[in-house]
Scaffold this motif. Structure first.
Motif, PDB file in Angstrom:
ATOM      1  N   UNK A 150     -27.810 -39.640  24.854  1.00  0.00           N
ATOM      2  CA  UNK A 150     -28.401 -39.386  26.227  1.00  0.00           C
ATOM      3  C   UNK A 150     -30.097 -39.695  25.917  1.00  0.00           C
ATOM      4  N   UNK A 151     -30.435 -38.616  25.311  1.00  0.00           N
ATOM      5  CA  UNK A 151     -32.130 -38.534  25.072  1.00  0.00           C
ATOM      6  C   UNK A 151     -32.514 -39.964  24.446  1.00  0.00           C
ATOM      7  N   UNK A 152     -31.830 -40.565  23.574  1.00  0.00           N
ATOM      8  CA  UNK A 152     -32.294 -42.103  22.971  1.00  0.00           C
ATOM      9  C   UNK A 152     -32.261 -43.004  23.963  1.00  0.00           C
ATOM     10  N   UNK A 153     -31.064 -42.810  24.811  1.00  0.00           N
ATOM     11  CA  UNK A 153     -31.084 -44.303  25.953  1.00  0.00           C
ATOM     12  C   UNK A 153     -32.034 -44.032  27.063  1.00  0.00           C
ATOM     13  N   UNK A 154     -31.644 -42.639  27.597  1.00  0.00           N
ATOM     14  CA  UNK A 154     -32.281 -42.471  29.080  1.00  0.00           C
ATOM     15  C   UNK A 154     -33.519 -41.505  28.700  1.00  0.00           C
ATOM     16  N   UNK A 155     -34.216 -41.396  27.540  1.00  0.00           N
ATOM     17  CA  UNK A 155     -35.395 -40.396  27.606  1.00  0.00           C
ATOM     18  C   UNK A 155     -36.520 -40.947  28.251  1.00  0.00           C
ATOM     19  N   UNK A 156     -37.239 -39.985  28.591  1.00  0.00           N
ATOM     20  CA  UNK A 156     -38.468 -40.569  29.542  1.00  0.00           C
ATOM     21  C   UNK A 156     -39.315 -41.471  28.902  1.00  0.00           C
ATOM     22  N   UNK A 157     -39.485 -41.662  27.669  1.00  0.00           N
ATOM     23  CA  UNK A 157     -40.400 -42.681  26.914  1.00  0.00           C
ATOM     24  C   UNK A 157     -39.850 -44.076  27.180  1.00  0.00           C
ATOM     25  N   UNK A 158     -38.609 -44.382  27.293  1.00  0.00           N
ATOM     26  CA  UNK A 158     -37.938 -45.521  27.751  1.00  0.00           C
ATOM     27  C   UNK A 158     -38.641 -46.475  28.921  1.00  0.00           C
TER      28      UNK A 158
END
Length: 158
Positions: A150-158
């Motif tokens: 989830x962090x890799x796909x929906x992280x804030x830096x995306x």
């Protein structure tokens, strides 16, 4: 611009769910989409932050992985239920979600709930309270595979 995206998404969703293309039903669909858009517009004013539709690339990366998790967990729970009752070891634990961006924590908790054998009971201050049929499910969540995904796909830096 996001209202146009929501209009298209809601209209397609309504058409897919209804399956009928008749004037009366299309008018009901149009009315329901307009009502939802009015509520969305009002919510945008209250929040002072428009609700954006996530990019489809994120969803394309996340949905197949989550469906795979749901399928494999479903098989595991089926074996667990049909097997010996000794293998069931219910557990309740708090799983840290502090590394997940605040805007994605609800997605994380819902993903846990969608996975058979686990249920998100509470989400508060960066922790998700999870009930599981087996302690091993809690251990898997603590390993952090779902959190990392989830962090890799929906992280804030995306």
């Amino acid at each position: 611009m996001h209202i146009v995206k929501w209009t298209v998404v809601l209209s397609i969703f309504w058409l897919l769910l209804s399956g009928y293309i008749e004037p009366l039903l299309l008018s009901f669909g149009a009315i329901s989409v307009v009502v939802v858009l009015l509520v969305l517009k009002r919510m945008d004013k209250v929040e002072n932050e428009p609700g954006h539709i996530g990019t489809s690339l994120r969803l394309i990366r996340y949905a197949p992985w989550l469906i795979g998790q749901i399928f494999s967990s479903g098989l595991h729970v089926t074996k667990l239920i049909w097997g010996s009752p000794d293998k069931v070891s219910p557990a309740l634990a708090k799983i840290s979600a502090k590394d997940i961006p605040p805007s994605s924590r609800v997605l994380y908790a819902n993903s846990i709930t969608l996975t058979p054998g686990t249920l998100s009971v509470d989400l508060e201050e960066g922790e998700v309270t999870v009930h599981a049929l087996q302690e091993s499910s809690i251990a898997e969540l603590e390993e952090g595979q779902m959190e990392k995904k989830i962090t890799a796909i929906w992280g804030e830096n995306k």
